[in-house]
Design a protein around this motif. Sequence first.
Motif, PDB file in Angstrom:
ATOM      1  N   PHE B  27       3.944  10.301   8.201  1.00  0.00           N
ATOM      2  CA  PHE B  27       3.911   9.114   9.051  1.00  0.00           C
ATOM      3  C   PHE B  27       3.615   7.915   8.151  1.00  0.00           C
ATOM      4  O   PHE B  27       2.576   7.866   7.505  1.00  0.00           O
ATOM      5  CB  PHE B  27       2.823   9.245  10.117  1.00  0.00           C
ATOM      6  CG  PHE B  27       3.171  10.243  11.197  1.00  0.00           C
ATOM      7  CD1 PHE B  27       3.004  11.606  10.997  1.00  0.00           C
ATOM      8  CD2 PHE B  27       3.675   9.824  12.422  1.00  0.00           C
ATOM      9  CE1 PHE B  27       3.328  12.533  11.988  1.00  0.00           C
ATOM     10  CE2 PHE B  27       3.997  10.742  13.418  1.00  0.00           C
ATOM     11  CZ  PHE B  27       3.826  12.098  13.200  1.00  0.00           C
ATOM     12  N   SER B  28       4.553   6.959   8.103  1.00  0.00           N
ATOM     13  CA  SER B  28       4.356   5.759   7.292  1.00  0.00           C
ATOM     14  C   SER B  28       3.759   4.673   8.184  1.00  0.00           C
ATOM     15  O   SER B  28       4.406   4.197   9.108  1.00  0.00           O
ATOM     16  CB  SER B  28       5.684   5.288   6.708  1.00  0.00           C
ATOM     17  OG  SER B  28       6.242   6.306   5.902  1.00  0.00           O
ATOM     18  N   ILE B  29       2.523   4.341   7.887  1.00  0.00           N
ATOM     19  CA  ILE B  29       1.782   3.416   8.735  1.00  0.00           C
ATOM     20  C   ILE B  29       1.824   2.020   8.114  1.00  0.00           C
ATOM     21  O   ILE B  29       1.640   1.879   6.910  1.00  0.00           O
ATOM     22  CB  ILE B  29       0.318   3.884   8.832  1.00  0.00           C
ATOM     23  CG1 ILE B  29       0.261   5.385   9.110  1.00  0.00           C
ATOM     24  CG2 ILE B  29      -0.458   3.019   9.798  1.00  0.00           C
ATOM     25  CD1 ILE B  29      -0.151   5.819  10.426  1.00  0.00           C
ATOM     26  N   SER B  30       2.070   1.012   8.919  1.00  0.00           N
ATOM     27  CA  SER B  30       1.945  -0.367   8.450  1.00  0.00           C
ATOM     28  C   SER B  30       1.155  -1.155   9.488  1.00  0.00           C
ATOM     29  O   SER B  30       0.764  -0.613  10.520  1.00  0.00           O
ATOM     30  CB  SER B  30       3.333  -0.988   8.252  1.00  0.00           C
ATOM     31  OG  SER B  30       3.880  -1.351   9.505  1.00  0.00           O
ATOM     32  N   SER B  31       0.956  -2.422   9.230  1.00  0.00           N
ATOM     33  CA  SER B  31       0.153  -3.227  10.162  1.00  0.00           C
ATOM     34  C   SER B  31       0.889  -3.460  11.473  1.00  0.00           C
ATOM     35  O   SER B  31       0.288  -3.879  12.459  1.00  0.00           O
ATOM     36  CB  SER B  31      -0.214  -4.561   9.517  1.00  0.00           C
ATOM     37  OG  SER B  31       0.979  -5.261   9.196  1.00  0.00           O
ATOM     38  N   GLU B  32       2.200  -3.209  11.496  1.00  0.00           N
ATOM     39  CA  GLU B  32       2.998  -3.508  12.688  1.00  0.00           C
ATOM     40  C   GLU B  32       3.508  -2.278  13.441  1.00  0.00           C
ATOM     41  O   GLU B  32       3.830  -2.358  14.618  1.00  0.00           O
ATOM     42  CB  GLU B  32       4.212  -4.379  12.286  1.00  0.00           C
ATOM     43  CG  GLU B  32       3.835  -5.769  11.825  1.00  0.00           C
ATOM     44  CD  GLU B  32       3.037  -6.531  12.885  1.00  0.00           C
ATOM     45  OE1 GLU B  32       3.382  -6.432  14.070  1.00  0.00           O
ATOM     46  OE2 GLU B  32       2.036  -7.179  12.526  1.00  0.00           O
TER      47      GLU B  32
END
Lengths: 246, 246, 246
Positions: B27-32
């Motif tokens: 799972f690639s998590i970003s701020s958005e």
Amino acid sequence: MFQARTKADTLKELIAIVSTLVDEAKFSISSEKITLRAVDPAHVAMLDVQLKKDAFEEYKADEVDLGVDVAKIDQFLRLARAGDIVDLAHDEDKRRLNVIVGNTTKRMSLIDTTGMTEPKVPNLNLPAKVSLNIEDIMQGIRASESVSDHVALVATPEYFELICEGDTDQVQLKLAKDQLVELEAKEKARSLFPLEYFSNIMKSVPSGTKLTFSLGVDYPVKIEFSIAGENGEVKYFLAPRIESGD
Amino acid sequence: MFQARTKADTLKELIAIVSTLVDEAKFSISSEKITLRAVDPAHVAMLDVQLKKDAFEEYKADEVDLGVDVAKIDQFLRLARAGDIVDLAHDEDKRRLNVIVGNTTKRMSLIDTTGMTEPKVPNLNLPAKVSLNIEDIMQGIRASESVSDHVALVATPEYFELICEGDTDQVQLKLAKDQLVELEAKEKARSLFPLEYFSNIMKSVPSGTKLTFSLGVDYPVKIEFSIAGENGEVKYFLAPRIESGD
Amino acid sequence: MFQARTKADTLKELIAIVSTLVDEAKFSISSEKITLRAVDPAHVAMLDVQLKKDAFEEYKADEVDLGVDVAKIDQFLRLARAGDIVDLAHDEDKRRLNVIVGNTTKRMSLIDTTGMTEPKVPNLNLPAKVSLNIEDIMQGIRASESVSDHVALVATPEYFELICEGDTDQVQLKLAKDQLVELEAKEKARSLFPLEYFSNIMKSVPSGTKLTFSLGVDYPVKIEFSIAGENGEVKYFLAPRIESGD
């Protein structure tokens, strides 16, 4: 030519009953009704079913015999929801039966009926007659399943009884005359039957159905009931086991 | 840093879809948003999922990749009841993902993502487009399962069709243009797909969902739908089987 | 002499609890109550159950010990519907226990109780006491099942905790004092238990039941709760596993 439309539930009832006995069956179609007679491979039980034209919303047929894989229709009809309508159509060119539920069509190759002989319905003299509601007997049947492989059906002038004798345990279902729809027995009738056959056909009976058992002494049982709101008739004959007197 | 709170149902939808394809995923998590791209071990299907910040009731995240045992989360989320809230938190020191439902916390070791390459989303020219409701196709898929291992998807200017050809039987689901949400096809598109993959992803689609299939001739299918009330996007690519002309 | 009548649900509750531990058990009947004490074959857990006369609608008994196949009664009672009444009667001549539900009677041979010794209820000094609702602990137990074979129960002056440590994952259920019905612990009590035993007895507890755990340090747990609307008392003792300090 055969083309018919009915409620999925009507067809499910029919197929559930037939599939307790055979995987493949010959449906004899006429302009007035569908008839099916089948014997299980071990020749222990026989089924004689009629479904009249009036059980269908639409029905057009000439005389034709269709060899059908009952298990496959059963599987397909499980996808139908309550209230769904089913269309049946015989494709003579491709030798298939087409079954349509909603937007889905299943086209099934027919089975060769050449080898399928039509069993004769036996003419039996069964002196005792018991009519009861399916709900009143199921608990006794289910309780019997863990006790023994066979079950005795007994009718006397006063009561109907189902008895299952195991090595250590016993199950007894007893219904007095006033708990039955009808009881006619001049003397005691009692026969022993293989539980699995009896249980399977009983489980296929739609809830709310009234059944009639005709019984003798060490004789077959004839089980009769209606399906499709009185537009279908089921007769089921089950051979007795001879009791090894204990 | 990653900390988020959402309805259990939102997370269940996501995990149900991912777990049709892989047991472990990055799972690639970003701020958005959370993004996930995965290919099954046999390289037959690819999944590209995005779940936006707005799918969450609370969401705080820096960029981080989390290797997650999808089957374990799936199992844990099954214990959540309708309406339950789930908290997710990345414990960087212990390299764990903590999942909290009610008073119960499950702390799961993260999986090393070093070996997990991110597959590229293919750029395909798929001329036909079909939009439909998931409910309208499931019966055809279920009926196909007993007939063959593969299923053809067909789009023409007039209809969409699912066809499953077995040795003796055939299942056909046909939806005319007016039974579809949308149909765009200048000429006939038809490709054959492995039924198990197609069936599994279709069964993971939440009820009431509108799907879009993009199809070509002997080309992959792209299946698109939204989850989490339009706050999530799923793209699923499935490779065709080449038909041995019959 | 033993003859009793009760709601099927009351008997189902009792049998569900007993059958988590043993297949056969000795029910000690007196004029005031039914008592059962049983230890599982591995001697890990002990059950001490009492069901008072008032749990029955009718109850007539002299002192007698009945050796009963618990699994068979369980199976038969499953056929009873909500609201059904069950009659129990000891047939001394035939050494059977007769169980009657509706029109169906099951007559079960009693088991010889000669070899069944009555275990002594241990006298334990368990300093911590936790009372809670069964609903508040089940999620933690279910989540633990995929993580490890044993579970720690912890009581401190501030909270109760269930911890399950696996090789890579951990499950923790934590209930603060105000989430518990009662909490009495002067210092920390913690013991480790085999999850399967703990889980099985917890799953047999009727919903809505308040439980009390009595705990020490590396000591057995005593689990107490009422059944049959306060007319029955269950005490369950479970031996600890000694933790291999990690």
